[in-house]
Design an enzyme around this catalytic site. Structure first.
Site, PDB file in Angstrom:
ATOM      1  N   VAL A   1      -1.379  -7.096  -7.455  1.00 20.58           N
ATOM      2  CA  VAL A   1      -1.571  -5.701  -7.057  1.00 20.58           C
ATOM      3  C   VAL A   1      -2.900  -5.532  -6.307  1.00 20.58           C
ATOM      4  O   VAL A   1      -2.976  -4.811  -5.320  1.00 20.58           O
ATOM      5  CB  VAL A   1      -1.470  -4.742  -8.263  1.00 20.58           C
ATOM      6  CG1 VAL A   1      -1.745  -3.303  -7.848  1.00 20.58           C
ATOM      7  CG2 VAL A   1      -0.088  -4.844  -8.903  1.00 20.58           C
ATOM      8  N   CYS A   2      -3.923  -6.244  -6.754  1.00 22.82           N
ATOM      9  CA  CYS A   2      -5.219  -6.164  -6.068  1.00 22.82           C
ATOM     10  C   CYS A   2      -5.098  -6.716  -4.650  1.00 22.82           C
ATOM     11  O   CYS A   2      -5.661  -6.148  -3.703  1.00 22.82           O
ATOM     12  CB  CYS A   2      -6.290  -6.928  -6.845  1.00 22.82           C
ATOM     13  SG  CYS A   2      -6.641  -6.179  -8.451  1.00 22.82           S
ATOM     14  N   ARG A   3      -4.359  -7.814  -4.483  1.00 17.63           N
ATOM     15  CA  ARG A   3      -4.130  -8.371  -3.146  1.00 17.63           C
ATOM     16  C   ARG A   3      -3.432  -7.338  -2.259  1.00 17.63           C
ATOM     17  O   ARG A   3      -3.864  -7.088  -1.131  1.00 17.63           O
ATOM     18  CB  ARG A   3      -3.284  -9.648  -3.231  1.00 17.63           C
ATOM     19  CG  ARG A   3      -2.901 -10.184  -1.843  1.00 17.63           C
ATOM     20  CD  ARG A   3      -1.986 -11.398  -1.930  1.00 17.63           C
ATOM     21  NE  ARG A   3      -0.821 -11.233  -2.777  1.00 17.63           N
ATOM     22  CZ  ARG A   3       0.300 -10.600  -2.425  1.00 17.63           C
ATOM     23  NH1 ARG A   3       0.422 -10.038  -1.233  1.00 17.63           N
ATOM     24  NH2 ARG A   3       1.305 -10.505  -3.262  1.00 17.63           N
TER      25      ARG A   3
END
Length: 153
Positions: A44-46
């Site tokens: 999700v951070c990517r």
């Protein structure tokens, strides 16, 4: 989050993935999107950081500089930026003292040692124009973020 729209956040001095130290004064005359993500190298951070990189031109056209911020150390941020092929987005490290900036903003999750997933749009004086706290597992809606960026440009 400790601060509300119209209030000023504390200044920051954080190194980006290239080792450059950034603060509010580096962005005179521009708005800044501080896009906090818990940890590099996670799905999700990517996706959150890729959405900023992919829309970098829209941010630029609206006098706004997006910055990705997490507690990861500079070498990890550098390797991650290289792996993702980022050419524009700066990834800032709130590593040491660990999570200090996130703590000052009231978004550090002590039990996990990470920041929450939060977007904070500020002007060059650090005054909050818009902010949103997300569930740690939720991907911020880039269309919503860009709408706020455009409305505050």
């Amino acid at each position: 989050m400790k601060y509300k729209v119209g209030e000023k956040i504390p200044d920051f001095n954080l190194s980006d993935h290239t080792g450059e130290t950034l603060s509010l004064e580096k962005f005179a005359g521009k708005n800044i999107l501080l896009s906090f993500h818990p940890l590099a190298w996670t799905r999700v951070c990517r996706m959150q950081m890729e959405s900023l990189e992919d829309n970098y031109q829209v941010f630029k056209e609206n006098n706004t500089v997006p910055l990705g911020v997490s507690v990861d150390p500079v070498p990890a941020k550098k390797a991650w930026a290289e792996e993702l092929g980022f050419e524009n987005l700066k990834l800032l490290s709130d590593f040491w003292p660990h999570g200090t900036f996130a703590s000052e903003l009231g978004i550090f999750i002590e039990k996990k040692g990470i920041s929450g997933r939060v977007n904070i749009l500020v002007n060059d004086q650090g005054e909050i124009l818009w902010s949103k706290v997300y569930d740690i597992h939720d991907l911020p809606d880039i269309d919503e973020v860009l709408k706020e960026v455009k409305a505050n440009s």
